[in-house]
Design an enzyme around this catalytic site. Structure first.
Site, short mmCIF file in Angstrom:
data_model
loop_
_atom_site.label_atom_id
_atom_site.label_comp_id
_atom_site.label_asym_id
_atom_site.label_seq_id
_atom_site.Cartn_x
_atom_site.Cartn_y
_atom_site.Cartn_z
N ARG A 18 0.86 -1.20 0.00
CA ARG A 18 0.00 0.00 0.00
C ARG A 18 0.89 1.25 0.00
NH1 ARG A 18 -4.14 -0.25 4.76
NH2 ARG A 18 -5.14 -1.89 3.53
N ARG A 53 -2.40 6.59 9.58
CA ARG A 53 -2.37 6.09 8.20
C ARG A 53 -2.43 7.24 7.18
NH1 ARG A 53 -4.40 0.70 7.95
NH2 ARG A 53 -3.73 -0.40 9.83
N LYS A 92 -4.58 1.15 14.66
CA LYS A 92 -4.52 2.10 13.56
C LYS A 92 -5.21 3.42 13.91
CE LYS A 92 -6.79 -0.96 10.98
NZ LYS A 92 -7.61 -1.64 9.95
N LYS A 129 -6.80 7.07 11.91
CA LYS A 129 -7.13 7.59 10.57
C LYS A 129 -7.65 9.02 10.63
CE LYS A 129 -8.06 3.04 8.72
NZ LYS A 129 -9.02 2.15 8.06
N CYS A 140 -15.22 -3.41 -1.26
CA CYS A 140 -13.86 -3.67 -0.74
C CYS A 140 -13.25 -4.80 -1.55
CB CYS A 140 -13.92 -4.03 0.74
SG CYS A 140 -14.50 -5.71 1.01
N CYS A 143 -7.99 -10.94 0.34
CA CYS A 143 -8.16 -10.57 1.74
C CYS A 143 -8.34 -11.80 2.63
CB CYS A 143 -9.34 -9.63 1.92
SG CYS A 143 -9.52 -9.19 3.65
N CYS A 153 -16.76 -8.71 4.75
CA CYS A 153 -16.82 -9.03 6.18
C CYS A 153 -17.18 -7.75 6.94
CB CYS A 153 -15.48 -9.62 6.66
SG CYS A 153 -14.25 -8.39 7.13
N CYS A 199 -14.20 -1.99 5.42
CA CYS A 199 -13.23 -1.29 4.57
C CYS A 199 -13.89 -0.44 3.48
CB CYS A 199 -12.26 -2.28 3.94
SG CYS A 199 -11.33 -3.20 5.17
FE1 SRM Z 1 -9.34 -2.20 5.67
C1 SRM Z 1 -8.10 -4.83 7.37
C2 SRM Z 1 -8.35 -3.53 2.77
C3 SRM Z 1 -9.96 0.75 4.14
C4 SRM Z 1 -11.23 -1.24 8.35
N1 SRM Z 1 -8.33 -3.86 5.18
C5 SRM Z 1 -7.86 -4.81 6.04
C6 SRM Z 1 -6.98 -5.83 5.31
C7 SRM Z 1 -5.56 -5.34 5.35
C8 SRM Z 1 -7.11 -7.29 5.77
C9 SRM Z 1 -6.16 -7.79 6.79
O1 SRM Z 1 -5.97 -7.16 7.85
O2 SRM Z 1 -5.62 -8.86 6.57
C10 SRM Z 1 -7.57 -5.68 3.87
C11 SRM Z 1 -6.67 -6.06 2.73
C12 SRM Z 1 -7.48 -6.60 1.59
C13 SRM Z 1 -6.74 -6.70 0.33
O3 SRM Z 1 -6.53 -7.86 -0.15
O4 SRM Z 1 -6.38 -5.70 -0.26
C14 SRM Z 1 -8.10 -4.26 3.92
N2 SRM Z 1 -9.07 -1.49 3.83
C15 SRM Z 1 -8.74 -2.22 2.75
C16 SRM Z 1 -8.88 -1.42 1.47
C17 SRM Z 1 -7.86 -1.77 0.41
C18 SRM Z 1 -10.32 -1.63 0.96
C19 SRM Z 1 -10.59 -1.16 -0.44
O5 SRM Z 1 -11.16 -1.98 -1.17
O6 SRM Z 1 -10.30 -0.02 -0.79
C20 SRM Z 1 -8.78 0.00 2.05
C21 SRM Z 1 -7.36 0.50 2.12
C22 SRM Z 1 -7.31 1.89 2.66
C23 SRM Z 1 -5.95 2.52 2.64
O7 SRM Z 1 -5.52 2.91 1.57
O8 SRM Z 1 -5.36 2.67 3.71
C24 SRM Z 1 -9.31 -0.22 3.46
N3 SRM Z 1 -10.34 -0.50 6.18
C25 SRM Z 1 -10.57 0.57 5.36
C26 SRM Z 1 -11.58 1.41 5.93
C27 SRM Z 1 -12.16 2.67 5.29
C28 SRM Z 1 -11.43 3.91 5.66
O9 SRM Z 1 -10.38 3.87 6.31
O10 SRM Z 1 -11.91 4.99 5.30
C29 SRM Z 1 -11.95 0.84 7.12
C30 SRM Z 1 -13.08 1.34 8.06
C31 SRM Z 1 -12.72 2.54 8.82
C32 SRM Z 1 -12.07 2.16 10.11
O11 SRM Z 1 -10.86 1.94 10.11
O12 SRM Z 1 -12.78 2.04 11.11
C33 SRM Z 1 -11.16 -0.36 7.28
N4 SRM Z 1 -9.57 -2.88 7.56
C34 SRM Z 1 -10.46 -2.37 8.48
C35 SRM Z 1 -10.45 -3.23 9.64
C36 SRM Z 1 -11.30 -3.04 10.92
C37 SRM Z 1 -10.64 -2.09 11.86
C38 SRM Z 1 -11.35 -2.01 13.17
O13 SRM Z 1 -11.28 -0.96 13.81
O14 SRM Z 1 -11.94 -3.00 13.60
C39 SRM Z 1 -9.54 -4.27 9.35
C40 SRM Z 1 -9.18 -5.46 10.27
C41 SRM Z 1 -8.26 -5.08 11.37
O15 SRM Z 1 -7.67 -4.00 11.42
O16 SRM Z 1 -8.11 -5.92 12.26
C42 SRM Z 1 -9.03 -4.03 8.04
FE1 SF4 Z 2 -11.25 -7.75 3.77
FE2 SF4 Z 2 -13.33 -7.37 5.32
FE3 SF4 Z 2 -11.80 -5.32 4.63
FE4 SF4 Z 2 -13.36 -6.42 2.84
S1 SF4 Z 2 -14.06 -5.39 4.71
S2 SF4 Z 2 -11.19 -5.90 2.54
S3 SF4 Z 2 -13.34 -8.55 3.42
S4 SF4 Z 2 -11.16 -6.99 5.87
#
Ligand code: SRM
Ligand code: SF4
Length: 566
Positions: A78, A147, A211, A213, A431, A437, A476, A480
């Site tokens: 990333r 981030r 994290k 944000k 997502c 993922c 899930c 994201c």
């Molecule tokens: Fe996310 C984890 C993809 C934005 C909440 N996110 C992941 C992981 C890295 C899975 C992992 O931990 O193994 C995913 C990788 C998937 C892949 O194969 O690419 C993933 N997140 C993404 C992306 C690529 C989704 C997309 O389709 O665009 C986004 C990358 C953003 C970036 O450039 O940094 C992405 N993730 C978000 C957002 C939206 C935002 O930030 O505006 C959220 C919700 C906002 C928030 O953080 O509350 C988000 N991602 C999560 C979470 C849940 C965090 C939590 O507080 O519980 C996880 C899981 C974790 O951290 O344990 C996670």
């Molecule tokens: Fe993976 Fe869940 Fe984030 Fe989708 S919402 S990219 S399934 S961690």
């Protein structure tokens, strides 16, 4: 110091961070190990701070197991791009790296960043070096740190937009970790001799509990979903000047099925600060969270829970102590929408910009729709900017009137015809989910487009094809794609099954509500059809879909994160 810490009480990650020697771990050894395509466990955690995640191809999972092979490991990388702005040269660099080392696609993320997928271990270093050669980096793109900082995506739109973008860029730089581990491991730059002398003045040796944000928004556009962030700055404009920012804290989307204590929550506006106070306010909010966030249970460690556990008044008092001054009372503001505004627009400097819908944020050449080739040719031929939006879309900006024609010709040549899509599709986010993922229960990016086609045919029957409705899907409940802020939201429960959420609003200021659980596609369409029919027939003038389903009591509005039900 480690003697005074009771590690048994803390999450495993705390010790890994502490023992990593400021994010070095044994990454060098892990990278050099030829026996496996993976990293040692602790290094899989530490490498996140360097902007990568170890993954495996989930489509191949069963077959590899059957053949007694280790999973098909690869990495996502990333790239940190504050405000999402890159030059055409940087776009070309990413495009080339995606072909050379990744899966021939670029993923534009929901936080205005690039992701490369499918990079194998032996290519990690070369890819990171290629990114840095393009004057970009991946530092702190993942991990328990601040981030990529988001902002309204088009600095060319006006001087105010440029100012908001610059604010986002400065916050991102200010909150970067200071360890030189990244430069040593990936760029072969030994910046200091004795790493033990190094300190992380902001983060300390265990970094943040989780994290963190940030976004900077400029009303009336809520296109980076300011209320979903740990910290949001909302620009307040008076007489065409940004007089300061409202400060919103404690947003987050992550939640977990079967755990009512893990829920999405909207940020609350707690005050107003002057432009020159922004960096200090961002830093001190991060420090209050560093010092008070939950380090025992990672499911409860985001700022939103620190605030809910201690109360918003405690948080404000604590922040004021860290700041040494009090925030002013918040100023009035209003948002009108949270998606992107598609199509051509003229900026303040008479230059043009084109907001292009990129389905699922995936830039690829597929079935005659050759977006990747088109964008490469545009980058090679125009002198402008490429801006990644928070909704996985792309703005080709700063384009002269002459180049505007060129852009349209190139898009047509590669089969990309903007403008021929429904209002629903334009406002969609999916997502990544499968196949990369590791946390996905169900498809999202690979499935939502075909589901939308089916919903579109219902909308078409009722004359609603062009109606803008915000629809989002995730594989899930981690959120994201910020599904809990959509008018129609789907969250994957298991293969082919989704929870359906309704009643978020078009400007991203209300959480949606669970309408039906564990639906198949046939059930989804059967549930939505009568509601869409009712909407076509009995909506009020200008009434948006999310507001309609609340007025007609299909669902009850969710007013607080703590009341959110899965
Ligand atoms: Fe996310 C984890 C993809 C934005 C909440 N996110 C992941 C992981 C890295 C899975 C992992 O931990 O193994 C995913 C990788 C998937 C892949 O194969 O690419 C993933 N997140 C993404 C992306 C690529 C989704 C997309 O389709 O665009 C986004 C990358 C953003 C970036 O450039 O940094 C992405 N993730 C978000 C957002 C939206 C935002 O930030 O505006 C959220 C919700 C906002 C928030 O953080 O509350 C988000 N991602 C999560 C979470 C849940 C965090 C939590 O507080 O519980 C996880 C899981 C974790 O951290 O344990 C996670
Ligand atoms: Fe993976 Fe869940 Fe984030 Fe989708 S919402 S990219 S399934 S961690």
């Amino acid at each position: 110091m480690s003697d005074t810490i009771n590690w048994d009480e803390l999450s495993e990650l705390e010790r890994i961070k502490y023992e990593s020697n400021y994010l070095r771990g044994t990454l060098v050894e892990s990278l050099a190990d030829p026996i496996t395509g993976s990293l040692a466990f602790a290094d899989t955690q530490i490498s996140k701070f360097h902007g990568m995640y170890q993954q495996s191809d989930r489509d191949l999972e069963k077959e590899r197991k059957r053949q007694k092979l280790e999973p098909a490991y690869s990495f996502l990388i990333r790239v940190r791009i504050p405000g999402g702005v890159v030059t055409p040269k940087q776009w070309i660099q990413m495009d080339e790296l995606s072909d050379q080392y990744a899966n021939h696609t670029l993923k534009l993320t929901t936080r205005q960043a690039f992701q490369l997928h499918g990079v194998i271990k032996s290519n990690l270093k070369k890819t990171i070096q290629g990114i840095n050669a393009g004057l970009m980096d991946t530092i702190a793109a993942c991990g328990d740190v601040n981030r990529n900082v988001m902002s309204h995506p088009n600095p060319a739109e006006s001087e105010l937009h440029a100012e908001v973008y610059e604010t986002a860029r400065l916050i991102s730089e200010h909150l970067l970790p200071s360890t030189t581990a990244y430069h040593e491991i990936w760029l072969d730059q030994k910046l200091i001799d004795d790493s033990k002398k190094e300190v992380e003045p902001l983060y300390g040796d265990c970094y943040l509990p989780r994290k963190f944000k940030i976004t900077v928004a400029i009303p009336p556009y809520n296109d980076s979903d300011v209320f979903s962030q740990d910290l949001g700055f909302i620009a307040i404009v008076e007489e065409n000047r940004i007089i300061g920012y409202n400060v919103a804290v404690g947003g987050g989307m992550g939640s977990t099925f079967g755990m009512p204590e893990a829920y999405p929550r909207l940020a609350e506006v707690i005050g107003f600060c002057l432009p020159e106070q922004v960096l200090r306010v961002a830093e001190k909010i991060l420090l209050v969270q560093r010092d008070n966030g939950n380090r025992q249970n990672r499911k409860r460690s985001r700022l939103k829970y620190t605030i809910d556990d201690h109360g918003i008044d405690w948080f404000k008092d604590e922040l004021h102590k860290y700041l040494g001054f009090e925030l002013q009372a918040p100023k009035p503001y209003s948002f009108t929408r949270n998606g992107d505004r598609m199509g051509w627009k003229k900026g303040a400097d008479s230059k043009w910009s084109l907001t292009l819908f990129v389905e699922g944020g995936r830039v690829a050449d597929k079935n005659g729709f050759n977006l990747k080739s088109a964008l490469r040719e545009i980058a090679q031929n125009i002198d402008g900017k490429f801006i990644l939006t928070g909704n996985q879309n792309l703005i080709v900006a700063n384009v002269s009137a002459d180049d505007k024609k060129k852009v349209s010709v190139i898009l047509k040549k590669f089969g990309v015809l903007p403008g021929e899509i429904s209002g629903l599709r334009q406002n969609s986010i999916a997502c990544v989910a499968l196949n990369t993922c590791g946390l996905a229960f169900a498809e999202a990016e690979r499935y939502l487009p075909s589901l939308i086609t089916k919903i579109e045919s219902i909308l078409d029957q009722f004359g609603l094809f062009k109606e803008e409705i915000v629809i989002r899907m995730t594989g899930c409940p981690n959120g994201c794609g910020r599904p809990y802020l959509s008018e129609i939201g789907f969250v994957g429960k298991s293969e082919g099954h989704y929870n359906l959420y309704l009643g978020g609003n078009f400007n991203g200021t209300r959480l949606n509500t669970l309408y039906k659980e564990t639906l198949t596609e046939t059930q989804i369409l059967a549930e939505l059809k009568p509601i869409i029919a009712d909407y076509a027939q009995s909506r009020n003038d200008g009434e948006k879909f999310g507001d309609f389903v609340i007025r007609k009591q299909y669902v009850v509005a969710t007013l607080k994160g703590i009341d959110f039900k899965h």
